[in-house]
Design a protein around this motif. Structure first.
Motif, PDB file in Angstrom:
ATOM      1  N   VAL A 160       0.834  -1.203   0.000  1.00 48.94           N
ATOM      2  CA  VAL A 160       0.000   0.000   0.000  1.00 48.94           C
ATOM      3  C   VAL A 160       0.874   1.260   0.000  1.00 48.94           C
ATOM      4  N   ILE A 161       0.641   2.147  -0.949  1.00 49.42           N
ATOM      5  CA  ILE A 161       1.382   3.405  -1.015  1.00 49.42           C
ATOM      6  C   ILE A 161       0.435   4.551  -1.363  1.00 49.42           C
ATOM      7  N   THR A 162       0.947   5.752  -1.261  1.00 43.04           N
ATOM      8  CA  THR A 162       0.266   6.958  -1.714  1.00 43.04           C
ATOM      9  C   THR A 162       1.329   7.890  -2.260  1.00 43.04           C
ATOM     10  N   THR A 163       0.938   9.098  -2.631  1.00 45.85           N
ATOM     11  CA  THR A 163       1.893  10.138  -3.013  1.00 45.85           C
ATOM     12  C   THR A 163       1.478  11.447  -2.367  1.00 45.85           C
ATOM     13  N   GLY A 164       2.442  12.351  -2.238  1.00 44.91           N
ATOM     14  CA  GLY A 164       2.126  13.656  -1.685  1.00 44.91           C
ATOM     15  C   GLY A 164       1.105  14.391  -2.535  1.00 44.91           C
ATOM     16  N   GLU A 165       1.244  14.283  -3.844  1.00 43.71           N
ATOM     17  CA  GLU A 165       0.302  14.950  -4.750  1.00 43.71           C
ATOM     18  C   GLU A 165      -1.114  14.411  -4.568  1.00 43.71           C
ATOM     19  N   THR A 166      -1.229  13.086  -4.407  1.00 41.64           N
ATOM     20  CA  THR A 166      -2.550  12.483  -4.213  1.00 41.64           C
ATOM     21  C   THR A 166      -3.171  12.929  -2.907  1.00 41.64           C
ATOM     22  N   ILE A 167      -2.370  13.009  -1.848  1.00 41.41           N
ATOM     23  CA  ILE A 167      -2.890  13.475  -0.559  1.00 41.41           C
ATOM     24  C   ILE A 167      -3.500  14.868  -0.707  1.00 41.41           C
ATOM     25  N   VAL A 168      -2.774  15.765  -1.336  1.00 46.04           N
ATOM     26  CA  VAL A 168      -3.273  17.140  -1.494  1.00 46.04           C
ATOM     27  C   VAL A 168      -4.550  17.145  -2.319  1.00 46.04           C
ATOM     28  N   GLU A 169      -4.566  16.404  -3.424  1.00 42.80           N
ATOM     29  CA  GLU A 169      -5.740  16.392  -4.293  1.00 42.80           C
ATOM     30  C   GLU A 169      -6.959  15.801  -3.583  1.00 42.80           C
ATOM     31  N   ARG A 170      -6.773  14.691  -2.888  1.00 45.68           N
ATOM     32  CA  ARG A 170      -7.898  14.023  -2.226  1.00 45.68           C
ATOM     33  C   ARG A 170      -8.400  14.806  -1.019  1.00 45.68           C
ATOM     34  N   PHE A 171      -7.459  15.372  -0.245  1.00 46.55           N
ATOM     35  CA  PHE A 171      -7.870  16.131   0.936  1.00 46.55           C
ATOM     36  C   PHE A 171      -8.772  17.304   0.559  1.00 46.55           C
ATOM     37  N   ALA A 172      -8.573  17.854  -0.617  1.00 49.97           N
ATOM     38  CA  ALA A 172      -9.380  19.005  -1.039  1.00 49.97           C
ATOM     39  C   ALA A 172     -10.867  18.663  -1.092  1.00 49.97           C
ATOM     40  N   GLY A 173     -11.192  17.383  -1.241  1.00 53.54           N
ATOM     41  CA  GLY A 173     -12.587  16.979  -1.312  1.00 53.54           C
ATOM     42  C   GLY A 173     -13.126  16.355  -0.044  1.00 53.54           C
TER      43      GLY A 173
END
Length: 367
Positions: A196-209
Motif C-alpha cells: 500500500v502506497i500513496t503520493t504527496g500529490e494524491t494526498i493534497v488532491e484528495r484532501f481538497a474533497g
C-alpha cells in the motif's frame, strides 16, 4: 720647422688630458611619460544574506509555503520490515518516529507538514495505540492500513481523524484511483501486505474533497524552538550513535560534518529512500527511553509503549550529544524535551529522527 714640431705635441697633450679626466657616467634617458603610483584594488565586502522573515515550518524551523503553516500535518504509518525495504518518501518526512511493534520489529510514523513536497510514500501499514498518541500530539491527520483491535477501539474512543486503507474506503487498485492503492511491483516482489502506497500529490488532491477539519484550531501552537545551529553545548562528541531496539532491529547514526547531518543505517546497510536511492540524513537525533511491555494474552505478541510517564534520553546534533528529559502531558499533548535542569532545548533547523526505545536499550556513543 717650428710648425711641424708643435702638431705632435698638441695631439699628445690632448690625449693626455683625456686619459687623466674622470670617466663619464652612463645616465639613462628620462622616460617620455611617468606612470602613476598603483593603488591596490579594494577587497569587496561580502553582502550578508538577508535574514529570512517568511513563513516557517513549525516541525523543522525551515521555510515553508504560508498556506501550510497552520495546516494539520499528515502522520503516515510506515512499514519497516526488512523484506519491504526500501521505504519511499521517508527523506521528506519532517519527523520520523520509530517504535517497536511486535516480535522485535519496528514501525515508523512519518509526519509531513507539507506533503505536497513528497513523491511516493510507503509502504503503509497498520496502526497501534501509541502511534495514535504520537499523531494526536501533532493534531495530525492519521493515515494507516489496518490496525490492532485495540487501535481501532482507540481511534473511535479518542476521535482520531484516521483514514484507513484496509477497513475504510480509502484504498484503490491503481495509482491515483483513491487516497491509497496497492502498488503492482511491490505486491509482486514484496507481498500483498507490503504494497500500500500513496503520493504527496494524491494526498493534497484528495484532501481538497474531504470534509474533516484540515486547519489547526484557533490558538493551537506546536511549541518547539529551532536554531540555525542546534549543536548542544556541554555535550560529548558523538560521531556514531548505535540505538538497539531489539535483537531484530538496531539503528546507527553516523555524523557527516560536510553535510552537517546524521546519516542513518539499519539492518547493517544505509537507510535509503527508494524515491531517490540516497541515504536518509537528519539534523536532529533524539532517543527516548520508556517502558515497553508485552500485552498479556495477545496472540500476536503485541506490546504497549508508555508515552505519558516521561523519562530520560539523549539529544544529538552537530556531532555533539547531551542527556535530556522528555515528557508528554497526555495523549493529545506534544512531546517536550528539556535538559537535565528542566530548560527546554532548542533543535537544529532541519528534520528530526525520534527513537523510542525500551528502558534497557544499551545505547552506544562513539566519539
Amino acid at each position: 720647422m717650428l710648425t711641424k714640431k708643435l702638431a705632435p705635441l698638441c695631439l699628445a697633450l690632448l690625449l693626455g688630458l683625456s686619459a687623466c679626466g674622470k670617466p663619464t657616467a652612463q645616465v639613462s634617458p628620462a622616460p617620455e611619460h611617468s606612470l602613476p603610483a598603483r593603488t591596490p584594488e579594494p577587497i569587496p565586502t561580502p553582502t550578508p544574506e538577508p535574514e529570512y522573515t517568511g513563513p516557517v515550518n513549525p516541525l523543522t524551523g525551515l521555510p515553508i509555503a504560508g498556506e501550510y503553516v497552520n495546516r494539520r500535518p499528515v502522520a503516515i504509518m510506515l512499514n519497516n520490515l526488512k523484506q519491504a525495504l526500501p521505504q519511499v518518501g521517508v527523506s521528506d518526512a519532517d519527523i520520523i518516529y520509530e517504535c517497536l511493534a511486535e516480535g522485535g520489529i519496528t514501525r515508523m510514523l512519518g509526519v509531513y507538514q507539507d506533503p505536497s513536497q513528497a513523491g511516493a510514500i510507503g509502504s503503509i501499514r497498520s496502526s497501534r495505540p501509541y502511534y495514535l498518541e504520537l499523531a494526536l500530539g501533532h493534531d495530525a491527520v492519521y493515515i494507516h492500513a489496518g490496525g490492532s483491535p485495540d487501535a481501532y477501539e482507540k481511534i473511535r474512543a479518542w476521535n482520531v481523524t484516521a483514514l484507513d486503507g484496509v477497513n475504510g474506503p480509502y484504498c484503490g487498485s491503481s495509482p491515483g484511483s483513491n487516497l491509497m492503492w496497492r502498488d503492482a511491483d511491490r505486491r509482486r516482489n514484496m507481498g500483498y501486505e507490503h504494497s500500500v502506497i500513496t503520493t504527496g500529490e494524491t494526498i493534497v488532491e484528495r484532501f481538497a474533497g474531504y470534509s474533516f477539519r484540515q486547519e489547526h484550531q484557533e490558538g493551537y501552537t506546536y511549541e518547539m524552538n529551532f536554531l540555525p545551529d542546534g549543536t548542544p553545548s556541554g555535550g560529548v562528541t558523538a560521531n556514531t550513535i548505535t540505538v538497539p531496539f531489539s535483537n531484530v532491529k538496531t539503528g546507527v547514526f553516523t555524523y557527516d560534518p560536510e553535510q552537517e547531518l546524521y546519516l542513518v543505517e539499519e539492518y547493517g546497510k544505509p537507510y535509503v529512500d527508494g524515491n531517490t536511492g540516497e541515504q536518509v540524513g537528519v539534523t536532529n537525533v533524539l532517543i527516548l527511553k520508556t517502558r515497553c511491555s508485552a500485552i498479556r494474552g495477545d496472540d500476536k505478541g503485541r506490546i504497549t509503549v508508555d508515552l505519558t510517564s516521561g523519562g530520560t534520553g539523549y539529544y544529538a546534533c552537530g556531532g555533539q550529544l547531551i542527556d535530556i528529559l522528555w515528557s508528554k502531558g497526555g495523549r493529545n499533548e506534544q512531546l517536550r524535551y528539556t535538559d537535565l535542569n528542566g530548560n527546554p532545548i532548542s533543535l537544529g533547523a532541519g528534520h528530526s529522527y525520534v527513537n523510542i526505545v525500551p528502558l534497557d536499550s544499551d545505547v552506544e556513543i562513539q566519539g
